[in-house]
Write an enzyme that holds these catalytic residues in place. Structure first.
Site, PDB file in Angstrom:
ATOM      1  N   SER A 144       0.854  -1.192   0.000  1.00  0.00           N
ATOM      2  CA  SER A 144       0.000   0.000   0.000  1.00  0.00           C
ATOM      3  C   SER A 144       0.886   1.237   0.000  1.00  0.00           C
ATOM      4  O   SER A 144       2.045   1.167  -0.438  1.00  0.00           O
ATOM      5  CB  SER A 144      -0.916  -0.039   1.230  1.00  0.00           C
ATOM      6  OG  SER A 144      -1.896   0.961   1.143  1.00  0.00           O
ATOM      7  N   ASN A 145       0.401   2.369   0.481  1.00  0.00           N
ATOM      8  CA  ASN A 145       1.179   3.611   0.566  1.00  0.00           C
ATOM      9  C   ASN A 145       0.624   4.440   1.728  1.00  0.00           C
ATOM     10  O   ASN A 145      -0.421   4.105   2.287  1.00  0.00           O
ATOM     11  CB  ASN A 145       1.103   4.355  -0.779  1.00  0.00           C
ATOM     12  CG  ASN A 145      -0.324   4.726  -1.119  1.00  0.00           C
ATOM     13  OD1 ASN A 145      -0.944   5.525  -0.441  1.00  0.00           O
ATOM     14  ND2 ASN A 145      -0.873   4.099  -2.156  1.00  0.00           N
TER      15      ASN A 145
END
Ligand code: PMT
Length: 212
Positions: free
Chosen positions: A25-26
């Protein structure tokens, strides 16, 4: 007067699962997209907010659609897109997902040393291919090098009306921060620096220019 105008906004990160307990993810917190949704609602628009997993309450009066993966975000955005006049893609969509997602948790000893990835669809690009007359499509560009050049390339390649460029190599702004520093670029060649401000103020600046 704005209540018949539908505004569709995406926010937050996507999660791309490796197995039931691991994902890539981020660090998007959703703050920028949620600030835009709240400001749009305050201006009287009818607002749909499509959000990846974040720790924020949905703004009052806004229809919140929770998603996790890029594929789910794409499906939800496509379903809501036809009726929207303003589309703002603030979400930090993962460009790639693991080719394989294991049904069971991979044991430490079995965990691969290499993962293969496939590309996720460009959601805002797919929306702009389906655009109807009168729709305004706005993207964001999160850049760490030569921001202007990359943002202009994305404006063109994704068929956008506007792109909100933020230089996320500056750790005080962008991902997770309460402030941002955005320059709005239009396909007509305008370049409008909104300055370094709270995400609420940036949201106001964006809406002032894209829907005056
Ligand atoms: O959520 P916050 O913590 O408040 O942080 C805000 C932010 C930094 C996430 C936000 O300001 C921002 O820059 N959002 C865009 C992040 C991003 O993914 O940028 P990009 O340059 O990789 O993508 C360009 C555009 O294409 C974006 O509008 C993105 O939503 C869209 N995109 C990207 C990939 C993909 N598969 N589909 C898309 O539609």
């Amino acid at each position: 007067m704005n209540k018949n105008i539908k505004c569709l906004i995406s926010a937050g990160p996507t999660r791309e699962w490796i197995d039931p307990v691991r994902f890539i993810s981020n660090p998007s917190s959703g703050k920028m997209g949620y600030a835009l949704a709240e400001e749009a609602f305050n201006r009287g628009f009818s607002v749909d907010l499509v959000s990846g997993p974040v720790h924020l309450e949905g703004p009052q009066g806004v229809r919140l659609h929770k998603v996790e993966t890029a594929i789910e975000m794409e499906k939800t955005m496509l379903a809501l897109f036809q009726d929207a006049q303003i589309i703002i893609m603030t979400a930090a969509v993962c460009d790639h997902r693991p080719r394989e997602c294991w049904e069971e948790k991979r044991k430490k000893a079995e965990f691969p040393t290499h993962l293969e990835f496939v590309e996720n669809k460009d959601i805002v690009g797919a929306l702009s291919e389906r655009r109807k007359t009168g729709q305004k499509i706005v993207g964001f560009a999160a850049e760490t090098e030569t921001p202007l050049q990359h943002a202009l390339e994305k404006l063109e390649a994704k068929g956008l009306d506007w792109i909100a460029m933020n230089d996320v190599s500056d750790k005080e702004i962008g991902f997770g921060s309460d402030i941002n520093d955005v320059t709005l670029l239009s396909r007509r060649g305008e370049s409008i620096p909104l300055g370094r401000k709270s995400k609420q103020e940036i949201a106001k600046g964006i809406l002032d220019h894209i829907w005056p």
